[in-house]
Design a protein around this motif. Structure first.
Motif, PDB file in Angstrom:
ATOM      1  N   PHE A  90      -1.850   6.637  27.634  1.00 15.07           N
ATOM      2  CA  PHE A  90      -2.529   7.719  28.349  1.00 15.07           C
ATOM      3  C   PHE A  90      -3.958   7.886  27.845  1.00 15.07           C
ATOM      4  CE2 PHE A  90      -3.716  12.218  28.687  1.00 15.07           C
ATOM      5  CZ  PHE A  90      -3.612  12.406  30.057  1.00 15.07           C
ATOM      6  N   TYR A  91      -4.133   7.829  26.525  1.00 10.71           N
ATOM      7  CA  TYR A  91      -5.474   7.958  25.939  1.00 10.71           C
ATOM      8  C   TYR A  91      -6.382   6.832  26.418  1.00 10.71           C
ATOM      9  CZ  TYR A  91      -9.161   7.684  22.434  1.00 10.71           C
ATOM     10  OH  TYR A  91     -10.384   7.599  21.803  1.00 10.71           O
ATOM     11  N   ARG A  92      -5.854   5.612  26.418  1.00 11.61           N
ATOM     12  CA  ARG A  92      -6.659   4.481  26.868  1.00 11.61           C
ATOM     13  C   ARG A  92      -6.988   4.572  28.353  1.00 11.61           C
ATOM     14  NH1 ARG A  92      -3.483  -0.537  23.892  1.00 11.61           N
ATOM     15  NH2 ARG A  92      -4.513  -0.362  21.862  1.00 11.61           N
ATOM     16  N   SER A  93      -6.048   5.136  29.128  1.00 12.60           N
ATOM     17  CA  SER A  93      -6.278   5.228  30.579  1.00 12.60           C
ATOM     18  C   SER A  93      -7.438   6.161  30.917  1.00 12.60           C
ATOM     19  CB  SER A  93      -5.005   5.709  31.282  1.00 12.60           C
ATOM     20  OG  SER A  93      -4.737   7.071  30.980  1.00 12.60           O
ATOM     21  N   LYS A  94      -7.790   7.048  29.994  1.00 16.08           N
ATOM     22  CA  LYS A  94      -8.885   7.985  30.233  1.00 16.08           C
ATOM     23  C   LYS A  94     -10.231   7.448  29.764  1.00 16.08           C
ATOM     24  CE  LYS A  94      -6.196  11.022  32.063  1.00 16.08           C
ATOM     25  NZ  LYS A  94      -6.275  11.265  33.527  1.00 16.08           N
ATOM     26  N   GLN A  95     -10.220   6.322  29.049  1.00 20.78           N
ATOM     27  CA  GLN A  95     -11.473   5.739  28.595  1.00 20.78           C
ATOM     28  C   GLN A  95     -12.171   5.024  29.751  1.00 20.78           C
ATOM     29  OE1 GLN A  95      -9.768   3.418  25.303  1.00 20.78           O
ATOM     30  NE2 GLN A  95     -10.811   4.788  23.871  1.00 20.78           N
ATOM     31  N   PRO A  96     -13.455   5.235  29.908  1.00 20.24           N
ATOM     32  CA  PRO A  96     -14.163   4.656  31.069  1.00 20.24           C
ATOM     33  C   PRO A  96     -14.304   3.133  30.977  1.00 20.24           C
ATOM     34  CG  PRO A  96     -15.722   5.718  29.580  1.00 20.24           C
ATOM     35  CD  PRO A  96     -14.349   6.040  29.054  1.00 20.24           C
ATOM     36  N   ILE A  97     -14.201   2.493  32.138  1.00 17.65           N
ATOM     37  CA  ILE A  97     -14.402   1.048  32.263  1.00 17.65           C
ATOM     38  C   ILE A  97     -15.545   0.814  33.245  1.00 17.65           C
ATOM     39  CG2 ILE A  97     -13.390  -1.141  33.021  1.00 17.65           C
ATOM     40  CD1 ILE A  97     -10.694  -0.066  32.247  1.00 17.65           C
ATOM     41  N   ARG A  98     -16.435  -0.057  32.876  1.00 18.22           N
ATOM     42  CA  ARG A  98     -17.561  -0.386  33.746  1.00 18.22           C
ATOM     43  C   ARG A  98     -17.300  -1.728  34.423  1.00 18.22           C
ATOM     44  NH1 ARG A  98     -23.786  -1.619  31.826  1.00 18.22           N
ATOM     45  NH2 ARG A  98     -24.676  -1.888  33.929  1.00 18.22           N
ATOM     46  N   ILE A 102     -12.487 -10.018  38.499  1.00 17.12           N
ATOM     47  CA  ILE A 102     -13.124  -8.749  38.150  1.00 17.12           C
ATOM     48  C   ILE A 102     -13.659  -8.861  36.730  1.00 17.12           C
ATOM     49  CG2 ILE A 102     -12.837  -6.263  37.906  1.00 17.12           C
ATOM     50  CD1 ILE A 102     -10.543  -6.367  39.833  1.00 17.12           C
ATOM     51  N   LYS A 103     -14.981  -8.698  36.587  1.00 19.27           N
ATOM     52  CA  LYS A 103     -15.619  -8.712  35.273  1.00 19.27           C
ATOM     53  C   LYS A 103     -15.910  -7.275  34.864  1.00 19.27           C
ATOM     54  CE  LYS A 103     -17.797 -13.234  35.938  1.00 19.27           C
ATOM     55  NZ  LYS A 103     -19.054 -14.003  35.919  1.00 19.27           N
ATOM     56  N   MET A 104     -15.532  -6.923  33.632  1.00 18.87           N
ATOM     57  CA  MET A 104     -15.602  -5.533  33.178  1.00 18.87           C
ATOM     58  C   MET A 104     -16.183  -5.441  31.774  1.00 18.87           C
ATOM     59  SD  MET A 104     -11.764  -4.500  34.463  1.00 18.87           S
ATOM     60  CE  MET A 104     -11.135  -6.142  34.092  1.00 18.87           C
ATOM     61  N   GLN A 105     -16.570  -4.226  31.426  1.00 21.45           N
ATOM     62  CA  GLN A 105     -16.980  -3.891  30.063  1.00 21.45           C
ATOM     63  C   GLN A 105     -16.356  -2.556  29.683  1.00 21.45           C
ATOM     64  OE1 GLN A 105     -21.292  -3.936  29.922  1.00 21.45           O
ATOM     65  NE2 GLN A 105     -21.345  -6.055  29.155  1.00 21.45           N
ATOM     66  N   LYS A 106     -15.994  -2.444  28.410  1.00 25.87           N
ATOM     67  CA  LYS A 106     -15.426  -1.194  27.905  1.00 25.87           C
ATOM     68  C   LYS A 106     -15.862  -1.032  26.459  1.00 25.87           C
ATOM     69  CE  LYS A 106     -11.037   1.110  26.915  1.00 25.87           C
ATOM     70  NZ  LYS A 106      -9.559   1.017  26.925  1.00 25.87           N
ATOM     71  N   LYS A 107     -16.292   0.137  26.113  1.00 26.55           N
ATOM     72  CA  LYS A 107     -16.768   0.407  24.762  1.00 26.55           C
ATOM     73  C   LYS A 107     -15.642   0.206  23.749  1.00 26.55           C
ATOM     74  CE  LYS A 107     -19.116   3.913  21.957  1.00 26.55           C
ATOM     75  NZ  LYS A 107     -19.651   5.294  21.919  1.00 26.55           N
ATOM     76  N   GLY A 108     -15.923  -0.586  22.734  1.00 22.26           N
ATOM     77  CA  GLY A 108     -14.950  -0.821  21.667  1.00 22.26           C
ATOM     78  C   GLY A 108     -13.891  -1.849  21.989  1.00 22.26           C
ATOM     79  N   PHE A 109     -13.984  -2.478  23.160  1.00 18.94           N
ATOM     80  CA  PHE A 109     -12.962  -3.454  23.553  1.00 18.94           C
ATOM     81  C   PHE A 109     -13.202  -4.784  22.837  1.00 18.94           C
ATOM     82  CE2 PHE A 109     -11.199  -6.814  26.182  1.00 18.94           C
ATOM     83  CZ  PHE A 109      -9.955  -6.306  26.520  1.00 18.94           C
ATOM     84  N   THR A 110     -12.193  -5.272  22.161  1.00 13.12           N
ATOM     85  CA  THR A 110     -12.246  -6.589  21.518  1.00 13.12           C
ATOM     86  C   THR A 110     -11.009  -7.371  21.918  1.00 13.12           C
ATOM     87  OG1 THR A 110     -11.153  -5.736  19.514  1.00 13.12           O
ATOM     88  CG2 THR A 110     -13.570  -5.783  19.527  1.00 13.12           C
ATOM     89  N   GLN A 111     -11.177  -8.656  22.114  1.00  9.15           N
ATOM     90  CA  GLN A 111     -10.068  -9.475  22.564  1.00  9.15           C
ATOM     91  C   GLN A 111      -9.979 -10.760  21.759  1.00  9.15           C
ATOM     92  OE1 GLN A 111     -12.019 -11.075  26.575  1.00  9.15           O
ATOM     93  NE2 GLN A 111     -10.462 -12.481  25.805  1.00  9.15           N
ATOM     94  N   GLU A 112      -8.828 -11.398  21.868  1.00 11.99           N
ATOM     95  CA  GLU A 112      -8.635 -12.741  21.369  1.00 11.99           C
ATOM     96  C   GLU A 112      -8.267 -13.631  22.536  1.00 11.99           C
ATOM     97  OE1 GLU A 112      -5.896 -13.048  18.113  1.00 11.99           O
ATOM     98  OE2 GLU A 112      -6.585 -11.177  17.209  1.00 11.99           O
ATOM     99  N   ALA A 113      -8.550 -14.910  22.395  1.00  9.86           N
ATOM    100  CA  ALA A 113      -8.239 -15.847  23.470  1.00  9.86           C
ATOM    101  C   ALA A 113      -6.743 -15.856  23.742  1.00  9.86           C
ATOM    102  CB  ALA A 113      -8.712 -17.250  23.093  1.00  9.86           C
ATOM    103  N   GLY A 114      -6.382 -15.798  25.031  1.00  9.98           N
ATOM    104  CA  GLY A 114      -4.985 -15.876  25.420  1.00  9.98           C
ATOM    105  C   GLY A 114      -4.293 -14.540  25.565  1.00  9.98           C
TER     106      GLY A 114
END
Length: 585
Positions: free
Chosen positions: A303-311, A325-337
């Motif tokens: 629920f907390y994550r669902s309220k964070q804005p996505i650009r 769909i290409k997006m950006q989100k503050k603090g988002f970090t990912q790993e391959a896969g």
């Protein structure tokens, strides 16, 4: 040493090429999975047998067993198994918890692969819950019949049924009317009402979880599966009325003696005092309160994550009914896969759908490729303007919510020096991110990059499936040629169907062209199904004494074939091991 050699010899067999192939490949691939299943099944058997034995033999339950015969033990034994499995099944769906364990646990690769089986274990546990629910319900149906019949059987049966909850007497038979209707009685008891709610919720969840429903009508599956809320409410309240009772004063009223001679009651030791009965009490909540709390935290995080804005940075319309769909989100970090869950409030505030990330961690934004195959994906595409000539401007795109990212088997690619990446159809999406990241790190000469060789296989059902992914392969192919490092990635594309006589004739005439006429890559497309036996044999010959990571995303039938190949081509002589990993979310 002699004993060790003998044991190894017992685990060896001769494959079709005459080589001695050790089954340790299978053990390496399955050891923790098999061990978990054995332990889980052993606990289930122990709980059932132990509960059945205690309730069948203990003195406190002698009188109740007289009334309901085998029904008490046969109802309570599956209840114990149900408590255990209802505890476990919630944990398998705490994906943030599993992702946390994957990221922090310094465990072996074999153990971490166990986390990728969470959905499979979830299904096994669900099957066990269904089986034990059927046993539990049938047993209690018989119990109600036995308790009604006890009123008119005479002897000890009538004596026990006539005990009332007054003075120093406490009743044992919860059915107070000798002429009661069994069905009507069930719905006058809290256990009967909650049992009906639990059973109905379980039927809805299981019936909507079939492969056909999930693939074609995901929304039906999604909404029905949320009946688990009613299921757990009913489960916790199931024993609130305390219908089933055991004797609490066996020291002053011995049922083994008094039950055989009613003339001793109130006249002679040890039957001077009448039997007293107390409820077993509510027990299920002790099993499920912890997982319910963890799952509540899980949903709070979502629920907390669902309220964070996505650009939304860009939406790209690809052929073959695929949008990117290409997006950006503050603090988002990912790993391959890794993969994420997306929600579109304009479509539904409850539905979350999983999509594999097709971007690399080294890129400024993250992206997903979505194939339009269901109601939700088509509704999202419509909101993006997919049906028009041009997509809407990014400012007009619908708001999206995100949960994740979450790890899968594909994140373990970087732990192997040699990798085989195998995708079937849209199952190629996890490897878009992996291939990009591997190449970025390889091109920068990252000293921490352990991968030295990548074999990529893509099996496509028709020519349309090529269109959106070949751009990535073309880019990698050009960059590798520029760096004189074309041998780092070896890719093979197979077209299994979708061509006719005209296309075959055209392909034959263009066979000598420098690029493939379908994909426009230098690597020519192959037609028909891959010969996996020869492929695995070739990789094994090129990389002796190597652990080869095999990663697959696609249909279950092909997964089973590849898993068998990985096991059978793990060779004790050459020292090569194929370690199988399947994408699963």
């Amino acid at each position: 040493m002699v004993l060790t050699a003998a044991i190894l010899n017992e685990f060896c067999c001769i494959n079709q090429h005459g080589r001695r192939v050790i089954l340790l490949g299978m053990i390496e691939n399955l050891q923790y999975s098999i061990l978990f299943k054995i332990i889980w099944m052993a606990i289930n058997i122990y709980l059932f047998v132990d509960t059945y034995y205690k309730l069948s033999t203990t003195k406190e339950n002698v009188y109740l067993n007289k009334l309901v015969k085998f029904g008490l033990a046969l109802a309570r034994a599956p209840a114990a198994v149900l408590n255990f499995n209802c505890m476990l099944i919630l944990l398998t769906m705490c994906r943030n918890l599993l992702s946390f364990i994957r990221g922090t646990c310094k465990c072996s690769r074999s153990f971490l692969r166990l986390l990728d089986k969470n959905v499979t274990f979830h299904k096994y546990i669900a099957y066990m819950i269904c089986l034990q629910t059927v046993i539990h319900c049938v047993a209690h149906i018989f119990n109600v019949e036995f308790l009604i019949l006890a009123w008119n059987k005479g002897g000890i049966y009538s004596k026990l049924s006539q005990l009332e909850d007054i003075g120093n007497e406490t009743y044992i038979n919860p059915i107070r009317d000798p002429n009661a209707d069994p069905i009507a009685v069930l719905f006058t008891l809290a256990s009967g009402v909650t049992g009906a709610v639990i059973t109905l919720a379980l039927i809805l969840m299981i019936s909507s979880s079939t492969e056909l429903i999930r693939r074609s009508y995901f929304e039906v599956f999604w909404y029905n599966h949320h009946c688990f809320v009613l299921f757990y409410i009913g489960l916790v309240l199931h024993g609130v009325q305390g219908v089933i009772r055991y004797q609490s004063n066996v020291d002053k009223h011995d049922p083994d003696i008094c039950g055989k001679n009613l003339t001793l009651w109130y006249r002679q030791e040890p039957c001077l005092e009448p039997p007293k009965f107390v409820t077993f009490g509510m027990n299920t909540w002790r099993w499920v309160i912890g997982p319910m709390f963890l799952y509540l935290i899980e949903r709070s995080i979502r629920f907390y994550r669902s309220k964070q804005p996505i650009r939304v940075m860009e939406v790209v319309k690809h052929p073959s009914n695929v949008i990117e769909i290409k997006m950006q989100k503050k603090g988002f970090t990912q790993e391959a896969g890794q993969y994420i869950f997306l929600q579109c409030p304009a479509i539904s505030r409850l539905e979350w759908h999983p999509f594999t990330l097709t971007s690399a961690p080294e890129e400024d934004s993250f992206s997903v490729h979505i194939r339009l195959v269901g109601d939700w994906t088509n509704a999202l595409a419509k909101l993006c303007g997919y049906e028009g000539k041009e997509l809407r401007h990014v400012r007009e795109m619908p708001r999206l919510a995100l949960d994740g990212p979450f790890g899968t088997a594909s994140t373990d690619v970087f732990k192997y020096s040699v990798c085989m990446l195998i995708g079937a159809g849209i199952g190629v999406t996890p490897f878009a991110s992996v291939l990009k990241s591997i190449w970025y790190r390889h091109n920068k000469e990252d000293p921490d990059l352990f991968v030295k060789k990548v074999y990529f296989f893509w099996i496509c059902p028709d020519t349309n499936a090529f269109e959106w992914f070949t751009d990535l392969l073309k880019s990698l192919e050009d960059q590798m040629n520029e760096c004189n490092n074309a041998d780092f990635l070896e890719y093979n594309i197979f077209l299994t169907r979708g061509w006719g006589p005209n296309m075959a004739r055209d392909l034959y005439l263009r066979e000598d062209e420098a690029v493939d006429p379908i994909t426009h890559l230098k690597q020519k497309t192959r037609y028909g199904r891959p010969e996996w036996n020869k492929i695995f044999e070739g990789v094994a010959n090129k990389h002796p004494k190597t652990n080869v990571g095999v990663f697959f995303c696609g249909p279950a039938g092909l997964s089973h074939t590849l898993h068998k190949m990985a096991n059978s081509h793990s060779d004790i002589t050459s020292g090569v091991k194929f370690l199988y990993n399947k994408e699963n979310f």
